[in-house]
Design an enzyme around this catalytic site. Structure first.
Site, mmCIF file in Angstrom:
data_model
loop_
_atom_site.group_PDB
_atom_site.id
_atom_site.type_symbol
_atom_site.label_atom_id
_atom_site.label_comp_id
_atom_site.label_asym_id
_atom_site.label_seq_id
_atom_site.Cartn_x
_atom_site.Cartn_y
_atom_site.Cartn_z
ATOM 1 N N ILE A 250 -2.774 -6.953 13.920
ATOM 2 C CA ILE A 250 -2.108 -6.746 12.419
ATOM 3 C C ILE A 250 -3.202 -7.140 11.604
ATOM 4 C CG2 ILE A 250 -0.226 -7.144 10.889
ATOM 5 C CD1 ILE A 250 0.604 -5.884 13.519
ATOM 6 N N SER B 91 -4.754 -5.056 7.330
ATOM 7 C CA SER B 91 -4.158 -4.363 6.240
ATOM 8 C C SER B 91 -3.846 -3.103 7.040
ATOM 9 C CB SER B 91 -5.256 -4.118 5.256
ATOM 10 O OG SER B 91 -5.055 -3.057 4.175
ATOM 11 N N CYS C 216 -0.510 -25.717 -16.881
ATOM 12 C CA CYS C 216 -0.976 -24.297 -16.645
ATOM 13 C C CYS C 216 0.171 -23.210 -16.438
ATOM 14 C CB CYS C 216 -2.191 -24.697 -15.785
ATOM 15 S SG CYS C 216 -3.663 -25.276 -16.015
ATOM 16 N N VAL D 257 0.767 -23.169 20.592
ATOM 17 C CA VAL D 257 0.885 -22.925 22.272
ATOM 18 C C VAL D 257 -0.462 -22.926 22.788
ATOM 19 C CG1 VAL D 257 1.220 -20.827 23.721
ATOM 20 C CG2 VAL D 257 2.730 -21.325 21.833
ATOM 21 N N HIS E 247 0.934 -1.368 -0.099
ATOM 22 C CA HIS E 247 -0.001 -0.041 0.069
ATOM 23 C C HIS E 247 0.881 1.273 -0.041
ATOM 24 C CE1 HIS E 247 -3.906 -1.756 0.777
ATOM 25 N NE2 HIS E 247 -3.330 -2.852 1.177
#
Lengths: 567, 419
Positions: free
Chosen positions: A423, A425, A493, A255, A131
């Site tokens: 956390i 975008s 592909c 954890v 970004h």
């Protein structure tokens, strides 16, 4: 906003069902509500954007079913008694980038990831946009890190051998009268974000750059510093470089609990034994709050928000070559961007994502409605878009706090803990810069109890598996001469050879599953979605491991592909 | 650099027949196949029913392929297997192809190309299936590969979506291997596969067929645990409230084949949106001079016998093309036809034995297929019924109609109720 104001607002909306109180520097919400949507709304009412006084959600939501974290099937004692200097929890982009930066030091670092591979949650389920950060407000952690992170991408991707392209981003407007306003907005944003290259371009100019965009666009904001990267490719590359520099990565390791005494984590219980770290770094994504709670340091809450992206055939990739979104000049209440169109480094198009609040942290199911909503919006940018070009779709779950900002700080009550939480975008863009800061914090904290020296053998350079199809004929022939398996095409592909698959199996973090290979070098990512190559890839993995075909998994231990020999 | 008259891409039934025919017509021919062995998809089609039209015999897929492979080798034809065409280019003298294999990277040239690249299968996401992404979602061909080529059982209890022929064949095959097939679900109101397969693969094994039903979601975080089935309306949209959950370990999809023409597209070959194969003339030459198409890359065939036949037509004409020129007029298909192949005729060629293939758009009873040239009916044939799953084939002598460059050829189906 003070506590009285918050409670006033909550009372007006929820008639006494929810109360806020201040405790330990947090706003704790309690009470009972029928739906998750109400619960999120109550917490959002109480939260101040970007504030470090966080909302902690203790509301009992009647709709929410208790969903224990999915834990790996594996049970052993491989890590029991291990005393690393640093334990990093989470193998997403945050955890591995921190591990890589810390591997510059002579330290014993253990990273645990509960999934069968790295980047299996949000880090592998986003659109890979790097970004520009023009829309972020000063004072937030996001704003603090975005320009630093963005600027690091050329070098970091060069070091880690990961494709990255600054393709540019266009925010398109269809109302000409808004141009002067948007111009002022850009000037203001440029100034306080420190972005020099943002500019307004005319509809004609936009049409010249992207001829397939809608005719109706009058102008656009152009952000040339925007780019795209393969998000799981970058995560795996960071992790491989960390391992090459001495970090231990334990997959299938969750954890489960912690022992905390006098404000200090003494031990960490996993499904593979009890670990005794000097310092714990939590980069646990949607589970960051759960980890904080285990560490007796819960001062924020995560409200998962899912988003779905569609991947389009490479034929549609030719329709546009940048990143684009359409801007409505109405007040938007959603926090993350409503999605866009992105031309990926592998020349597909990615359409999305949308944003839907959910209490299910690990539910990555896709829904027809998400695809329809995203397409109806994005067709306004590019009318040529068609659902018929979809080759697959996927859902990721973001991990925001109610303040919608990152938490990058040491424990408030627990001393030997660093949170890398909330956390979302633009967390992929900021990760390289955040990792450098957390590296500094961790070294400083460890220096209180021990000496920390440079790792003399550190190398920032990682080489990925060679990509034969991107080479010229001469280079490719030379590679095949050295290893004829490079000449055997397995995935038609994406043109992936048997040699590349074997290279991936011999890479620093071997994940010998069909998805593990797919994530690393892309067989099965193309338009036939593994229809032709998945039996061949399965066979190559079985031969490599020396096991029967039915032992090879798609991804996790329980994801068998076949059930043994036929009659 | 090696030079050929004709380069055939694909070593399945179409490519084998094309290479043999091109060779017999005097062309220096090379066949390129990406897999290790010739035969294409027939290698994994171990059921019988192949060759009834061509050999009046009931052969298995590998047996059918073997006849062509034997002839191919007997004629000392050249094939490069485990060889992948990574790039095609057109130039003044024809075409060049860049090939990749264990020996390295090699360029060969040819005056004509025959694309016999077959089909790929439509996937779960292309038919809007949502939910999780577990192991256990297979296309029928992939399940067949695991079962018949690798000898591995991909399911113990499954649901099959789509009544295409491979799906029906796999329903029987998996049942024989001890798996439980809960049912074949078809979104359309009529079956997609051949009637004989409905009987021989489903009815004979008591496997239920549910028409106007589809799969909307899959469940399971690791291996598939269940699917959601829903009834669909006449627009094939799921009807809410009709959903039911079926526990199973696999979803097998037989929801259509897509002709593979990505290589053709790199050379700007014009495609027909209906067939998804190249637009071509009766010699099976595409819009690009010198490029021929055949088999399932041209259009999806129901029987392999026709695949071989189209390969032969393409092969023979590619060999002839190496010398000749062309003059083409369109063959227009009326609205009752789903499509017709060829879409064009070359006036410079001998059109005496033009083979026409067509399918009706809907199920029609008591109808007449008509060919008109410049508004005059020159040919008609009555059919008691026409069904979209069943391809029809006719051989027409177009040379008798005095075609000129301005002639209009129109194909139509008339139904009694029209009158």
């Amino acid at each position: 906003m003070n506590l009285n104001q918050i409670n006033k607002k909550l009372n007006a909306r929820f008639h006494g069902a929810v109360r806020a109180k201040l405790s330990g520097g947090c706003i704790i919400l309690s009470g009972e509500l029928p739906t998750w949507q109400d619960t999120v709304e109550a917490c959002q009412l109480a939260a101040t954007k970007y504030s470090s006084t966080h909302v902690v959600n203790d509301i009992v939501c009647r709709e929410v079913k208790s969903l224990p974290m999915r834990t790996p099937k594996l049970q052993d004692s491989a890590l029991d008694g291990r005393k690393p200097d640093i334990l990093i929890i989470g193998g997403g982009i945050s955890g591995v980038s921190i591990a890589r930066e810390l591997s510059k030091w002579k330290l014993d670092i253990l990273l645990v990831e509960k999934e069968a591979d790295l980047a299996l949650q949000a880090s592998g389920r986003n659109d890979g946009e790097v970004h520009p950060g023009i829309d972020l407000s000063k004072g937030s952690k996001k704003h603090y890190y975005i320009r630093k992170g963005n600027a690091m991408f050329d070098e970091i991707c060069r070091e880690l051998d990961v494709p990255f392209r600054r393709v540019g981003q266009y925010v398109c407007f269809n109302k000409g009268f808004a141009k002067p306003l948007v111009y002022l907005y850009c000037l203001y944003r440029k100034k306080h974000s420190g972005i020099s290259d943002t500019k307004l371009i005319s509809g004609t100019e936009l049409k010249r750059i992207e001829p397939n965009f809608a005719e109706e666009f009058k102008f656009a904001i152009s952000n040339p510093s925007s780019g795209c990267v393969c998000p799981y490719g970058l995560t795996i590359a960071y992790a491989e470089n960390a391992v090459q520099n001495g970090v231990e990565i334990a997959l299938n390791t969750a954890v489960l609990d912690m022992e905390v005494e006098n404000g200090e984590i003494k031990s960490v219980k996993t499904n593979r034994g009890v670990v005794y770290p000097k310092l714990v770094i939590s980069a646990a994504g949607v589970f960051a709050e759960d980890i904080a709670k285990m560490a007796n340091d819960r001062f924020f809450s995560i409200h998962p928000r899912r988003g779905t992206n569609s991947i389009l055939d490479k034929k549609a990739g030719a329709y546009m070559h940048s990143i684009a979104s359409v801007k409505d000049l109405t007040v938007s209440k959603t926090h993350s961007k409503g999605g866009g169109i992105l031309h990926t480094v592998h020349n597909n198009l990615l359409i999305g994502p949308d944003a839907v609040e959910t209490y299910e942290k690990e539910n990555t199911e896709t829904h027809k409605e998400s695809i329809e909503a995203v397409f109806s919006k994005q067709k306004r940018t590019m009318p040529k878009l068609s659902e018929r070009d979809i080759i697959t779709y996927f859902t990721g779950v973001r991990a925001p706090t109610f303040e919608e900002d990152f938490i990058i700080e040491s424990g408030r009550k627990t001393k030997n803990l660093i949170h890398c939480a909330g956390i979302q975008s633009p967390g992929l863009t900021t990760a390289p810069a955040v990792a450098l800061d957390i590296e500094k914090m961790a070294v400083q904290m460890l220096r209180r109890v021990q000496t920390v020296e440079k790792n003399p053998n550190f190398s920032p350079i990682r080489h990925g598996v060679p990509v034969l199809k991107d080479m010229n004929d001469k280079q490719r022939a030379e590679m095949i001469r050295k290893n004829p398996d490079y000449g055997v095409i397995v995935c038609r592909c994406e043109e992936i050879s048997k040699g590349e698959i074997l290279d991936a199996l011999r890479s620093p973090i071997c994940v010998p599953t069909v998805d593990g290979i797919k994530k690393r070098i892309r067989p099965g990512m193309g338009r036939c979605q593994g229809g032709f190559c998945s039996p061949l890839v399965t066979q190559i993995i079985a031969d490599f491991l020396g096991v029967p075909l039915s032992e090879v998994k798609k991804s996790s231990a329980d994801s068998a592909i076949t059930f043994g020999r036929t009659k | 650099m090696q030079n050929y008259d004709v380069l055939v891409i694909g070593g399945g039934p179409a490519g084998l027949a094309a290479a043999i025919a091109a060779h017999k017509n005097g062309a220096k021919t090379l066949l390129v196949e990406r897999e290790a062995r010739l035969g294409g998809i027939l290698k994994q089609c171990i059921h019988d029913g192949f060759g009834l039209v061509r050999f009046q015999e009931k052969l298995s897929g590998p047996e059918y392929a073997e006849r062509f492979i034997d002839e191919f080798h007997k004629l000392n034809l050249e094939a490069k297997t485990l060889t992948f065409v990574t790039r095609l280019e057109k130039n003044a003298s024809g075409f060049s192809a860049v090939l990749v294999n264990r020996d390295g990277v090699e360029t060969v040239t040819a005056k004509a190309l025959i694309l016999a690249t077959g089909c790929r299968e439509r996937t779960a996401k292309q038919v809007n299936i949502h939910g999780t992404r577990p192991a256990g979602v297979f296309t029928a061909g992939t399940a067949q590969h695991f079962t018949n080529l690798l000898g591995e059982l991909p399911t113990k209890k499954c649901v099959i979506l789509g009544s295409g022929d491979i799906g029906l064949i796999m329903a029987r095959r998996l049942t024989l291997e001890g798996a439980k097939v809960l049912g074949v679900y078809e979104a359309k109101s009529t079956p997609s596969g051949l009637t004989r397969n409905i009987h021989q693969c489903l009815h004979d094994y008591d496997i239920p067929l549910y028409l106007s039903h589809t799969v909307t979601r899959v469940f399971g975080a690791d291996r598939l645990t269940a699917v959601e089935i829903a009834e669909v309306d006449d627009k094939m949209q799921p009807i809410s409230g009709t959903e039911q959950i079926l526990e199973c370990d696999a979803l097998i999809l037989s929801v259509g084949l897509i002709p593979e023409n990505e290589l053709a597209e790199t050379l700007d070959v014009q495609l027909d949106p209906k067939t998804k194969g190249p637009v071509c003339n009766a010699q099976l030459m595409t819009s690009v001079s010198g490029i021929f198409s055949c088999g399932n890359a041209l259009h999806v065939n129901d029987l392999v016998d026709y695949v071989s036949e189209s390969g032969e037509i393409a092969g023979e004409n590619a060999a002839k093309y190496v010398k000749a020129e062309r003059k083409e007029i369109p063959v227009k298909a009326g609205s009752r036809l789903l499509y017709a192949v060829p879409q064009k005729l070359d006036l410079n060629s001998d059109n005496q034995k033009t083979v026409l293939y067509f399918r009706s758009r809907d199920i029609l009873n008591g109808c007449t297929f008509k060919i008109t040239v410049d508004g005059k009916t020159v040919f008609s044939k009555k059919y008691p019924f026409l069904r979209p799953p069943e391809m029809e084939k006719l051989q027409i002598d177009f040379s008798q109609y005095q075609l000129s460059e301005n002639s209009e050829i129109q194909l139509d189906i008339e139904v009694k109720s029209d009158e």
